[in-house]
Design a protein around this motif. Sequence first.
Motif, PDB file in Angstrom:
ATOM      1  N   THR A 132       1.295   5.333  -0.383  1.00 27.27           N
ATOM      2  CA  THR A 132       0.602   6.618  -0.316  1.00 27.27           C
ATOM      3  C   THR A 132       1.642   7.714  -0.470  1.00 27.27           C
ATOM      4  O   THR A 132       2.620   7.747   0.271  1.00 27.27           O
ATOM      5  CB  THR A 132      -0.151   6.785   1.018  1.00 27.27           C
ATOM      6  OG1 THR A 132      -1.061   5.699   1.159  1.00 27.27           O
ATOM      7  CG2 THR A 132      -0.912   8.085   1.054  1.00 27.27           C
ATOM      8  N   SER A 189      -1.951  10.634  -3.402  1.00 28.99           N
ATOM      9  CA  SER A 189      -2.310   9.512  -4.263  1.00 28.99           C
ATOM     10  C   SER A 189      -2.032   8.241  -3.484  1.00 28.99           C
ATOM     11  O   SER A 189      -1.012   8.131  -2.806  1.00 28.99           O
ATOM     12  CB  SER A 189      -1.488   9.504  -5.549  1.00 28.99           C
ATOM     13  OG  SER A 189      -1.813  10.623  -6.337  1.00 28.99           O
ATOM     14  N   SER A 190      -2.941   7.285  -3.596  1.00 31.27           N
ATOM     15  CA  SER A 190      -2.791   6.031  -2.869  1.00 31.27           C
ATOM     16  C   SER A 190      -2.974   4.873  -3.837  1.00 31.27           C
ATOM     17  O   SER A 190      -3.873   4.899  -4.685  1.00 31.27           O
ATOM     18  CB  SER A 190      -3.819   5.964  -1.736  1.00 31.27           C
ATOM     19  OG  SER A 190      -3.584   4.843  -0.945  1.00 31.27           O
ATOM     20  N   GLN A 226       2.042  11.838  -0.562  1.00 34.06           N
ATOM     21  CA  GLN A 226       1.361  13.075  -0.200  1.00 34.06           C
ATOM     22  C   GLN A 226       2.266  14.254  -0.510  1.00 34.06           C
ATOM     23  O   GLN A 226       3.471  14.206  -0.260  1.00 34.06           O
ATOM     24  CB  GLN A 226       1.011  13.059   1.278  1.00 34.06           C
ATOM     25  CG  GLN A 226       0.265  14.282   1.741  1.00 34.06           C
ATOM     26  CD  GLN A 226      -0.124  14.190   3.208  1.00 34.06           C
ATOM     27  OE1 GLN A 226       0.182  13.230   3.885  1.00 34.06           O
ATOM     28  NE2 GLN A 226      -0.798  15.203   3.692  1.00 34.06           N
ATOM     29  N   ARG A 272      -2.753   0.405  -4.275  1.00 29.60           N
ATOM     30  CA  ARG A 272      -2.548  -0.959  -3.801  1.00 29.60           C
ATOM     31  C   ARG A 272      -1.786  -1.651  -4.915  1.00 29.60           C
ATOM     32  O   ARG A 272      -2.162  -1.561  -6.088  1.00 29.60           O
ATOM     33  CB  ARG A 272      -3.867  -1.651  -3.518  1.00 29.60           C
ATOM     34  CG  ARG A 272      -4.598  -0.989  -2.379  1.00 29.60           C
ATOM     35  CD  ARG A 272      -5.691  -1.885  -1.860  1.00 29.60           C
ATOM     36  NE  ARG A 272      -6.488  -1.208  -0.863  1.00 29.60           N
ATOM     37  CZ  ARG A 272      -6.194  -1.163   0.421  1.00 29.60           C
ATOM     38  NH1 ARG A 272      -5.112  -1.744   0.850  1.00 29.60           N
ATOM     39  NH2 ARG A 272      -6.969  -0.537   1.270  1.00 29.60           N
ATOM     40  N   SER A 296       0.874  -1.164   0.000  1.00 24.90           N
ATOM     41  CA  SER A 296       0.000   0.000   0.000  1.00 24.90           C
ATOM     42  C   SER A 296       0.911   1.214   0.000  1.00 24.90           C
ATOM     43  O   SER A 296       1.631   1.456   0.969  1.00 24.90           O
ATOM     44  CB  SER A 296      -0.892  -0.005   1.239  1.00 24.90           C
ATOM     45  OG  SER A 296      -1.625   1.190   1.307  1.00 24.90           O
TER      46      SER A 296
END
Length: 174
Positions: free
Chosen positions: A137, A147-148, A139, A150, A135
């Motif tokens: 992320t 934005s994130s 910033q 998987r 995961s």
Amino acid sequence: MKKSLFGLVALVALASCRESNTSVKSTPSAEPITIAKALRYDTTFIRTATQPQAYTYTAEVVVGTNKTITVPVKIDWTTTMEGGCPQVASLKVYQAGPSDPRTTLTVKAIRDAVCKPGPKPTGTARAATGAVYLSLTCQSKEVHSFSSFRFMLNALGYHDTLETKSISSAATKQ
């Protein structure tokens, strides 16, 4: 009198300990401080073999919608044989490019050691492998957005694509 003298001696001793092993540059440098890549996540899931396979994936993560920035990301992982099939042994995630304190990249990883059919890096063929689920992320304070993603990668060299602007479309075997 003895207490104040003892306190003064203790203060001097503490100050001398604090200042040891430090150095001061005599003149300031005009060169900007840049880091080629900053390590953001580092883990070893299982003991790495003597000759592991190593893979690298490099991409650019886009942060923001109207105003955007791109953050280069580099993922290195090694694999080894464990439990009857190739497994991801270690993982490192870097934020590439110059260091920017306004941009942060955080990573969480979960390893799936079950040997199940997974895709190979090229083609539609599948083979038994272990995988790691990430995961990511990213910033940015500059564009006030994040934005994130998987993301999955396996011990055969396969990885999901982070963004359409990926620099390399397939993992590079080292």
